[in-house]
Design a protein around this motif. Structure first.
Motif, PDB file in Angstrom:
ATOM      1  N   ALA A 204       0.820  -1.216   0.000  1.00  0.00           N
ATOM      2  CA  ALA A 204       0.000   0.000   0.000  1.00  0.00           C
ATOM      3  C   ALA A 204       0.854   1.266   0.000  1.00  0.00           C
ATOM      4  N   GLY A 205       2.185   1.119  -0.117  1.00  0.00           N
ATOM      5  CA  GLY A 205       3.063   2.279  -0.157  1.00  0.00           C
ATOM      6  C   GLY A 205       3.452   2.807   1.206  1.00  0.00           C
ATOM      7  N   ILE A 206       3.326   1.984   2.250  1.00  0.00           N
ATOM      8  CA  ILE A 206       3.626   2.403   3.620  1.00  0.00           C
ATOM      9  C   ILE A 206       4.833   1.613   4.119  1.00  0.00           C
ATOM     10  N   TRP A 207       5.825   2.322   4.666  1.00  0.00           N
ATOM     11  CA  TRP A 207       7.018   1.625   5.148  1.00  0.00           C
ATOM     12  C   TRP A 207       7.628   2.395   6.313  1.00  0.00           C
ATOM     13  N   GLY A 208       8.731   1.887   6.845  1.00  0.00           N
ATOM     14  CA  GLY A 208       9.328   2.483   8.033  1.00  0.00           C
ATOM     15  C   GLY A 208      10.839   2.528   7.966  1.00  0.00           C
ATOM     16  N   HIS A 209      11.442   2.751   9.116  1.00  0.00           N
ATOM     17  CA  HIS A 209      12.903   2.825   9.208  1.00  0.00           C
ATOM     18  C   HIS A 209      13.329   2.289  10.576  1.00  0.00           C
ATOM     19  N   ASP A 210      14.634   2.172  10.767  1.00  0.00           N
ATOM     20  CA  ASP A 210      15.181   1.567  11.984  1.00  0.00           C
ATOM     21  C   ASP A 210      15.949   2.576  12.821  1.00  0.00           C
ATOM     22  N   VAL A 211      15.917   2.367  14.121  1.00  0.00           N
ATOM     23  CA  VAL A 211      16.883   2.954  15.045  1.00  0.00           C
ATOM     24  C   VAL A 211      17.954   1.891  15.246  1.00  0.00           C
ATOM     25  N   ARG A 212      19.147   2.177  14.823  1.00  0.00           N
ATOM     26  CA  ARG A 212      20.175   1.130  14.770  1.00  0.00           C
ATOM     27  C   ARG A 212      20.875   0.957  16.114  1.00  0.00           C
ATOM     28  N   GLU A 213      20.053   0.576  17.066  1.00  0.00           N
ATOM     29  CA  GLU A 213      20.518   0.235  18.401  1.00  0.00           C
ATOM     30  C   GLU A 213      19.709  -0.959  18.891  1.00  0.00           C
ATOM     31  N   PRO A 214      20.274  -1.796  19.749  1.00  0.00           N
ATOM     32  CA  PRO A 214      19.503  -2.920  20.311  1.00  0.00           C
ATOM     33  C   PRO A 214      18.493  -2.414  21.319  1.00  0.00           C
ATOM     34  N   LEU A 215      17.223  -2.405  20.936  1.00  0.00           N
ATOM     35  CA  LEU A 215      16.169  -1.836  21.774  1.00  0.00           C
ATOM     36  C   LEU A 215      15.176  -2.878  22.286  1.00  0.00           C
ATOM     37  N   VAL A 216      15.033  -4.006  21.583  1.00  0.00           N
ATOM     38  CA  VAL A 216      14.017  -5.003  21.922  1.00  0.00           C
ATOM     39  C   VAL A 216      14.700  -6.326  22.253  1.00  0.00           C
ATOM     40  N   TRP A 217      14.289  -6.934  23.365  1.00  0.00           N
ATOM     41  CA  TRP A 217      14.821  -8.229  23.798  1.00  0.00           C
ATOM     42  C   TRP A 217      13.709  -9.264  23.671  1.00  0.00           C
ATOM     43  N   ILE A 218      13.944 -10.247  22.790  1.00  0.00           N
ATOM     44  CA  ILE A 218      12.933 -11.266  22.506  1.00  0.00           C
ATOM     45  C   ILE A 218      13.368 -12.595  23.124  1.00  0.00           C
ATOM     46  N   ARG A 219      12.489 -13.157  23.917  1.00  0.00           N
ATOM     47  CA  ARG A 219      12.799 -14.407  24.617  1.00  0.00           C
ATOM     48  C   ARG A 219      12.634 -15.594  23.672  1.00  0.00           C
ATOM     49  N   ARG A 220      13.669 -16.411  23.584  1.00  0.00           N
ATOM     50  CA  ARG A 220      13.607 -17.656  22.820  1.00  0.00           C
ATOM     51  C   ARG A 220      13.531 -18.818  23.802  1.00  0.00           C
ATOM     52  N   LYS A 221      12.468 -19.637  23.665  1.00  0.00           N
ATOM     53  CA  LYS A 221      12.254 -20.747  24.594  1.00  0.00           C
ATOM     54  C   LYS A 221      12.316 -22.075  23.854  1.00  0.00           C
ATOM     55  N   PRO A 222      12.738 -23.121  24.549  1.00  0.00           N
ATOM     56  CA  PRO A 222      12.660 -24.453  23.927  1.00  0.00           C
ATOM     57  C   PRO A 222      11.213 -24.777  23.584  1.00  0.00           C
ATOM     58  N   ALA A 223      11.025 -25.580  22.548  1.00  0.00           N
ATOM     59  CA  ALA A 223       9.674 -25.885  22.061  1.00  0.00           C
ATOM     60  C   ALA A 223       8.782 -26.446  23.165  1.00  0.00           C
ATOM     61  N   GLN A 224       9.357 -27.273  24.062  1.00  0.00           N
ATOM     62  CA  GLN A 224       8.523 -27.906  25.086  1.00  0.00           C
ATOM     63  C   GLN A 224       8.087 -26.922  26.169  1.00  0.00           C
ATOM     64  N   ASP A 225       8.705 -25.718  26.210  1.00  0.00           N
ATOM     65  CA  ASP A 225       8.366 -24.747  27.251  1.00  0.00           C
ATOM     66  C   ASP A 225       7.295 -23.763  26.822  1.00  0.00           C
ATOM     67  N   TYR A 226       6.798 -23.861  25.601  1.00  0.00           N
ATOM     68  CA  TYR A 226       5.801 -22.904  25.148  1.00  0.00           C
ATOM     69  C   TYR A 226       4.434 -23.255  25.738  1.00  0.00           C
ATOM     70  N   THR A 227       4.009 -22.463  26.730  1.00  0.00           N
ATOM     71  CA  THR A 227       2.668 -22.617  27.298  1.00  0.00           C
ATOM     72  C   THR A 227       1.750 -21.514  26.809  1.00  0.00           C
ATOM     73  N   SER A 228       2.344 -20.499  26.170  1.00  0.00           N
ATOM     74  CA  SER A 228       1.558 -19.395  25.627  1.00  0.00           C
ATOM     75  C   SER A 228       1.230 -19.720  24.172  1.00  0.00           C
ATOM     76  N   TYR A 229       1.142 -18.701  23.328  1.00  0.00           N
ATOM     77  CA  TYR A 229       0.831 -18.945  21.921  1.00  0.00           C
ATOM     78  C   TYR A 229       1.873 -19.865  21.291  1.00  0.00           C
ATOM     79  N   ARG A 230       1.414 -20.793  20.487  1.00  0.00           N
ATOM     80  CA  ARG A 230       2.308 -21.732  19.799  1.00  0.00           C
ATOM     81  C   ARG A 230       2.061 -21.602  18.307  1.00  0.00           C
ATOM     82  N   TRP A 231       3.147 -21.513  17.539  1.00  0.00           N
ATOM     83  CA  TRP A 231       3.029 -21.223  16.112  1.00  0.00           C
ATOM     84  C   TRP A 231       3.209 -22.484  15.281  1.00  0.00           C
ATOM     85  N   ALA A 232       2.229 -22.760  14.444  1.00  0.00           N
ATOM     86  CA  ALA A 232       2.314 -23.924  13.556  1.00  0.00           C
ATOM     87  C   ALA A 232       3.479 -23.783  12.591  1.00  0.00           C
ATOM     88  N   PHE A 233       3.851 -22.537  12.270  1.00  0.00           N
ATOM     89  CA  PHE A 233       4.959 -22.338  11.340  1.00  0.00           C
ATOM     90  C   PHE A 233       6.281 -22.846  11.913  1.00  0.00           C
TER      91      PHE A 233
END
Length: 750
Positions: A204-233
């Motif tokens: 649709a012609g809409i895009w963004g840009h980055d702040v080139r600093e580490p700002l977001v920390w994303i938790r990576r869990k083993p597959a067996q520990d996912y009790t929240s949303y689980r992704w089929a992908f």
């Protein structure tokens, strides 16, 4: 790099002055059976430097008792937090529900097990205000937990999108842009709902840009520990490829051309800077106790001025004051992580703002933190913005700290300080020598004080265990004299004199080892001269090193060599003396105020390698003299230059500046005059930055510091001796071409 909830992560103590202020950002968090790890997310949000937010936590049908108990305190703990309950409808629907209930013009999507760096929301909100052409803003992502990596891709990685989902889901989004594309597709319950949104937006012609600093920390869990949303992908390796193929069929032009560019680039010819003055939000914070100091520096890299700024920030913070830091030049900044271990309130302006927004961001920061003192340390742009800042913030005390004059630059920063004398409440110099220099050039005695650099003698103390370990790592025996150089490899520090002095010692057959720690424009030539001089087995080039490594090298060293062309009083000299390392340095600036004959050797200014080689030779062959001088140097630091005494002196200087601001204030600067001054300052700044990015200019800057540049003077003398310069460049060129054609056996027709 510290995580947002690391016990060593410093806490500034951000607290909102007005809980009822309209939110600048709405944080939207879907929550489904997350449980106790959500406490980490909560802590990271509550510690945000931007406190003018609202947080919509959408409980998407959680049925786990522990997860529901985690939510209980949040239902009444803070007016800004709202917990919305709905039957389980999936993550995209939960995000849409949060958006529908939110009020702010900016939205940030944060999952319930992830975290934010302390200044993440503030930088992302400001960068979107600074870039009105951009609809989204993201930061670099740090993965932690079961996997650890740094994701350095995002909206700016346009060449890879949409073939790869480069932007992070956790991004700042304009409400208007999200409404334009219709929000998240609620049928995407299997995952990749963010990818689908970015693709639909880009189409649709809409895009963004980055702040080139580490700002977001994303938790990576083993597959067996996912009790929240689980992704089929995650479970079907072919599902992503199939989904991407379906997107390609729906948006063939996007997959062919890529997402739209935002910004359009800057024209070198469009130099006038229009300075916005309206602030996007207030974010007024409770002031807390003590002083609130904003330190403005040009860089945060290996060097004495930046080391002093770090130590001052650490000392003020430890004594109960609050410190914010802004870096005015683009990076990289080698010591930025070390700075953020001292204060989280640190900003690299170039990473998230357009230059025209620097003045109003500094004004905003002063208002938001209720700053009491602004301290400038070696930042030309900060001096140039003083009229604007004084016009906006007349009750704030403005101070600068000056290390050394630079006669080759008409005095350098001390001259700039004198030019802006009427806008500063107080100048603080590192030496009596520099104070006298400024007084001789018209400075006012009542407005110039001396506060030397100090050193933490407890941290910088001889350490036999560290000495042995560092020497073992270097392959140097405990009996071998070790010579150390620490500093930028630039003409000002004269590292080539160091190499030549070491070469002379080697030619005499003396046994020693040496380490050169630092980086800069002269690195290639230093490396070449080390090889050419047959020193490769005795001299180690460490490159740029963190300050902890500098301490280790000091512990291992016996002698420090510093043949600088210019210094105030080098910080490394204080550190060397505290660690009983004997300095051999140039007698420049105020260094004789620190290095007396019983603790070190000063060579006359401009001395060449032979003088330094002679001083090093005498100390290398006499270990007992080294021991006596080292012990005397540490005693001198303990008596006269302890960090505690220097910090107390600096705090007195800040209080004196505040008293002068109240009792003998500088003339008020009208905003009508301040705005044109800021416009010219930013115009000069951005023009210089754009010029430096041009390939021909980059080449010239590189050549200026290369060995080739040193041929210019003798070549000029040769041309003058032959009479070419007097005859003119055109005549010289014709003669050169004639000789070339004749050598090639071809006729020359001028």
């Amino acid at each position: 790099m510290l995580s947002p909830i690391d016990p060593d992560q410093p806490a500034y103590g951000y607290r909102p002055a007005d809980l009822a202020a309209p939110p600048a950002v709405s944080i939207v968090t879907p929550y489904y059976n997350t449980g106790p790890v959500f406490m980490d997310t909560i802590r990271s949000v509550l510690r945000q430097s931007l406190q003018q937010w609202e947080w919509l936590i959408v409980n998407d049908g959680s049925d786990d008792p522990d997860a529901l108990r985690t939510l209980l305190p949040l239902r009444s703990a803070d007016l800004r937090i709202r917990v919305l309950d709905q039957p389980n409808r999936g993550l995209p629907a939960a995000r849409n529900a949060g958006v529908a209930a939110s009020r702010a013009p900016l939205l940030f999507f944060l999952d319930s097990d992830d975290m934010l760096a302390p200044t993440a929301l503030e930088q992302l909100a400001w960068t979107l205000d600074s870039r009105p052409d951009s609809a989204f803003a993201g930061g670099w992502t740090v993965a932690f937990g079961a996997e650890r990596y740094l994701w350095l891709r995002g909206f700016d990685t346009r060449h890879a999108f949409p073939h790869d989902n480069t932007p992070a889901y956790a991004s700042m989004v304009r409400r208007s842009a999200l409404a334009q594309v219709g929000g998240y597709d609620e049928s995407m319950r299997r995952g990749l709902e963010d990818y689908e949104l970015w693709v639909r937006s880009a189409a649709a012609g809409i895009w963004g840009h980055d702040v080139r600093e580490p700002l977001v920390w994303i938790r990576r869990k083993p597959a067996q520990d996912y009790t929240s949303y689980r992704w089929a992908f995650h479970d079907d390796v072919h599902a992503i490829a199939s989904f991407r193929a379906s997107l390609r069929r729906r948006y063939p032009r996007l997959f062919r051309d890529g997402p739209p560019a935002v910004g359009g680039g800057e024209s070198l010819l469009t130099t006038h800077a229009v300075i916005p003055t309206a602030l996007p939000f207030d974010n007024k914070l409770l002031p807390g106790g003590g002083r609130r100091v904003l330190v403005l520096v040009q860089t945060m890299s290996v060097g004495g001025a930046d080391r002093w700024a770090l130590d001052l920030a650490a000392g003020l913070t430890a004594s109960g004051d609050r410190v914010s830091v802004c870096i005015t030049l683009p990076g990289p900044h080698d010591w930025i992580d070390e700075l953020r271990r001292i204060t989280p309130d640190a900003f690299e302006l170039a990473s998230f703002l357009s230059p025209a927004d620097y003045p109003r961001f500094l004004h905003y920061l002063i208002r938001s933190r209720q700053i009491t003192h602004v301290l400038i340390s070696y930042s030309l742009l900060s001096y140039q913005l003083l009229p604007y800042l004084r016009a906006r913030c007349p009750d704030v005390a403005f101070v600068d700290y000056l290390h050394a004059e630079q006669e080759h630059r008409h005095g350098g920063f001390p001259r700039v300080a004198l030019e802006h004398d009427g806008l500063l409440d107080l100048h603080v110099t590192t030496s009596q020598h520099l104070r006298s220099w400024m007084l001789e050039r018209g400075g006012t005695a009542e407005r110039i004080e001396v506060c030397t650099v100090g050193v933490d003698a407890e941290r910088w103390s001889p350490d036999a265990q560290l000495r042995a370990a560092t020497r073992a790592g270097l392959g140097v025996t405990l009996e071998t004299p070790l010579v150390l150089f620490v500093g930028r490899l630039s003409a000002e520090k004269r590292p080539l004199v160091v190499v030549e002095a070491l070469r002379r010692l080697r030619a005499e057959g003396l046994a020693f080892a040496a380490v050169i720690a630092g980086d800069g424009n002269d690195m290639r030539e230093v490396r070449y001269e080390v090889r050419r001089g047959g020193l490769a087995d005795a001299v180690r080039l460490e490159g740029a090193v963190p300050h902890a490594r500098v301490r280790a090298l000091m512990a291992a060293a016996d002698l420090l060599i510093l043949p600088s062309a210019r210094e105030g009083i080098a910080v490394t000299l204080f550190e060397a003396l505290a660690m009983e390392v004997v300095p051999v340095a140039a007698d420049v600036g105020g260094q004789r105020e620190l290095v007396t004959p019983d603790v070190g050797v000063l060579a006359p200014a401009g001395s060449e390698a032979e003088a330094y080689a002679a001083a090093l030779r005498a100390l290398i062959v006499d270990p007992e003299r080294r021991r006596r001088m080292g012990a005397a140097g540490r005693r001198r630091v303990l008596v006269h230059f302890s960090a505690e005494a220097v910090l107390e002196r600096m705090r007195q200087m800040l209080d004196q500046a505040a008293a002068l601001n109240r009792g003998a204030p500088r003339p008020l600067v009208p905003l009508a005059a301040a705005l044109p001054a800021a416009s010219l300052a930013i115009e000069h700044f951005q023009l210089e930055q754009r010029l430096r990015r041009l390939p021909p200019v980059r080449l010239l800057l590189h050549l200026r510091h290369s060995a080739l540049a040193r041929l210019i003077v003798p070549l000029t003398r040769l041309l003058k001796a032959r009479g070419y310069l007097e005859r003119g460049l055109y005549v010289w060129w014709r003669e050169l071409m004639w000789r070339l054609k004749r050598a090639l056996g071809r006729p020359y027709n001028p």
